[in-house]
Write an enzyme that holds these catalytic residues in place. Structure first.
Site, PDB file in Angstrom:
ATOM      1  N   VAL A  32       0.872  -1.175   0.000  1.00 30.45           N
ATOM      2  CA  VAL A  32       0.000   0.000   0.000  1.00 30.45           C
ATOM      3  C   VAL A  32       0.904   1.217   0.000  1.00 30.45           C
ATOM      4  O   VAL A  32       1.998   1.190   0.557  1.00 30.45           O
ATOM      5  CB  VAL A  32      -0.984   0.063   1.197  1.00 30.45           C
ATOM      6  CG1 VAL A  32      -2.031  -1.034   1.101  1.00 30.45           C
ATOM      7  CG2 VAL A  32      -0.266   0.011   2.519  1.00 30.45           C
ATOM      8  N   SER A  33       0.433   2.271  -0.639  1.00 28.68           N
ATOM      9  CA  SER A  33       1.258   3.472  -0.719  1.00 28.68           C
ATOM     10  C   SER A  33       0.864   4.548   0.282  1.00 28.68           C
ATOM     11  O   SER A  33       1.599   5.493   0.488  1.00 28.68           O
ATOM     12  CB  SER A  33       1.235   4.040  -2.137  1.00 28.68           C
ATOM     13  OG  SER A  33      -0.085   4.284  -2.541  1.00 28.68           O
TER      14      SER A  33
END
Length: 113
Positions: free
Chosen positions: A9-10
């Site tokens: 996930v960013s």
């Protein structure tokens, strides 16, 4: 087949949506169970953009894939954008992994890269 999974996930916002790390892992585990594949390695990247390859877990995964005694035959991702968002990196790492005999499989995009 022996597989590793790569989840990422960013951002925190993304982590709270359907692409959360636990959601990706659960879907990948279910997919691998259905295929009869053995998960032997996991690479979990929290808060890292895929617009660059400067991701510690990603680089660790690539280094292991390059070893002659690599522990896995494929890398499983939830979506290909979890692997990379930059086209050049897609091409470079696809070629590198293919040379090593490692497939990259998305459980949602249903094709190999």
């Amino acid at each position: 087949m022996r597989v590793a999974y790569y989840v990422r996930v960013s951002s925190e916002r993304q982590a709270e949506k359907e692409l959360s790390i636990p959601a990706q892992i659960k879907a990948i585990q279910q997919y691998c169970t259905e295929k009869g594949w053995s998960i032997v390695s996991e690479f979990i990247e929290k808060g890292k953009s895929a617009k660059t390859d400067d991701r510690p877990e990603f680089q660790k995964m690539i280094a292991l894939a390059k070893r002659s005694n690599r522990p896995f035959d494929a890398v499983i991702v939830y979506k290909f954008d979890r692997f990379s968002r930059k086209r050049d990196d897609h091409v470079i790492y696809k070629a590198l992994l293919n040379q090593c005999g490692v497939k990259v499989i998305s459980i949602t995009d249903l094709t190999l890269i």
